[in-house]
Write a protein that holds these residues in place. Structure first.
Motif, mmCIF file in Angstrom:
data_model
loop_
_atom_site.group_PDB
_atom_site.id
_atom_site.type_symbol
_atom_site.label_atom_id
_atom_site.label_comp_id
_atom_site.label_asym_id
_atom_site.label_seq_id
_atom_site.Cartn_x
_atom_site.Cartn_y
_atom_site.Cartn_z
ATOM 1 N N SER A 1 42.640 13.278 -85.467
ATOM 2 C CA SER A 1 42.919 11.844 -85.339
ATOM 3 C C SER A 1 41.866 11.017 -86.061
ATOM 4 C CB SER A 1 42.955 11.425 -83.865
ATOM 5 O OG SER A 1 44.022 12.048 -83.215
ATOM 6 N N HIS A 2 40.606 11.403 -85.899
ATOM 7 C CA HIS A 2 39.515 10.667 -86.552
ATOM 8 C C HIS A 2 39.621 10.778 -88.076
ATOM 9 C CE1 HIS A 2 35.596 8.866 -87.103
ATOM 10 N NE2 HIS A 2 35.321 9.849 -87.937
ATOM 11 N N VAL A 3 39.838 11.983 -88.560
ATOM 12 C CA VAL A 3 39.962 12.205 -90.008
ATOM 13 C C VAL A 3 41.159 11.425 -90.550
ATOM 14 C CG1 VAL A 3 40.400 13.945 -91.795
ATOM 15 C CG2 VAL A 3 38.799 14.444 -89.955
ATOM 16 N N ALA A 4 42.281 11.495 -89.839
ATOM 17 C CA ALA A 4 43.499 10.798 -90.282
ATOM 18 C C ALA A 4 43.284 9.290 -90.330
ATOM 19 C CB ALA A 4 44.661 11.130 -89.352
ATOM 20 N N SER A 5 42.595 8.747 -89.330
ATOM 21 C CA SER A 5 42.372 7.295 -89.304
ATOM 22 C C SER A 5 41.550 6.851 -90.505
ATOM 23 C CB SER A 5 41.692 6.881 -88.000
ATOM 24 O OG SER A 5 40.378 7.397 -87.925
ATOM 25 N N SER B 1 46.046 25.108 -86.836
ATOM 26 C CA SER B 1 46.493 24.046 -85.916
ATOM 27 C C SER B 1 45.829 22.710 -86.260
ATOM 28 C CB SER B 1 46.212 24.428 -84.456
ATOM 29 O OG SER B 1 44.837 24.650 -84.261
ATOM 30 N N TYR B 2 44.574 22.765 -86.739
ATOM 31 C CA TYR B 2 43.870 21.540 -87.148
ATOM 32 C C TYR B 2 44.609 20.873 -88.311
ATOM 33 C CZ TYR B 2 39.986 18.445 -88.366
ATOM 34 O OH TYR B 2 39.215 17.333 -88.630
ATOM 35 N N SER C 1 45.495 5.579 -84.398
ATOM 36 C CA SER C 1 45.286 7.024 -84.372
ATOM 37 C C SER C 1 43.811 7.391 -84.248
ATOM 38 C CB SER C 1 45.874 7.670 -85.633
ATOM 39 O OG SER C 1 45.143 7.260 -86.770
ATOM 40 N N ALA C 2 42.921 6.403 -84.380
ATOM 41 C CA ALA C 2 41.492 6.682 -84.272
ATOM 42 C C ALA C 2 41.129 7.024 -82.831
ATOM 43 C CB ALA C 2 40.685 5.477 -84.741
#
Length: 200
Positions: A52-56, A5-6, A91-92
């Protein structure tokens, strides 16, 4: 949240990336989970932070890397990078006041840059129009008083030529200003997210 899911959420957050970059990022995090082992999934998720943090971070890093590596700094490329940085900020997982501050900074920074570009463009255009007006005025008074007409026509040609000569320099200045603005926004975003992460 488990590994599957992550990674699914991370893929959804990164859908704006080019396919090759998206797959490379996901492969990196899959390998990260593989190395940690099934028993340490929750520890890895805790270390990485939210999807969200990783994606940002990935979106902002890609935008800056893309700008630095490209030899042709086109306006389209700059706008794409700016869009990715805005997506990264949105997204952050920032607190509401910090997110509002980041958005306000982007909007005010963008307004200043757009105003500067319009002001410079209007200045060059007005110089050009003024030169044409002086040239036409000279033609109208040519039969009445030819020395004054020649003066007006000469001034008109000089001013028009000056505006034409200035145009390439102004266009280059505008491109560099947009590029610098995008890079500054990216660095500002990194500073905000690192400060936030350090404060957690």
């Amino acid at each position: 949240m488990d590994r599957a899911s992550y990674l699914k959420k991370l893929r959804g957050k990164l859908r704006r990336l080019p396919a090759q970059e998206l797959e490379a990022a996901l492969a990196y995090y899959e390998e990260y989970f593989d190395e940690a082992g099934e028993n340490n999934e929750q520890q890895v998720i805790s270390e990485l932070g939210s999807p969200s943090h990783v994606a940002s971070q990935i979106l902002a890093d890609f935008a800056l890397k893309d700008l630095e590596n490209t030899s042709e700094k086109s306006t389209k490329k700059n706008m794409t990078a700016l869009w990715l940085i805005i997506l990264a900020i949105l997204s952050a997982p920032l607190s509401l006041p910090l997110l509002a501050t980041a958005i306000a900074l982007i909007l005010s920074f963008g307004a200043v840059i757009i105003s500067l570009i319009f002001a410079i463009g209007a200045g060059i255009l007005s110089i050009f129009i003024g030169g044409i007006a002086a040239l036409i005025s000279g033609l109208f008074i040519l039969t009445e008083h030819w020395p004054t007409a020649l003066l007006f026509m000469g001034i008109g040609l000089i001013i028009t030529g000056l505006s034409v000569l200035l145009f390439p320099f102004v266009a280059r200045f505008i491109k560099k200003t947009v590029l610098l603005s995008v890079e500054t926004l990216g660095r500002l975003f990194h500073k905000i997210t690192k400060t936030r992460k350090g404060g957690l």
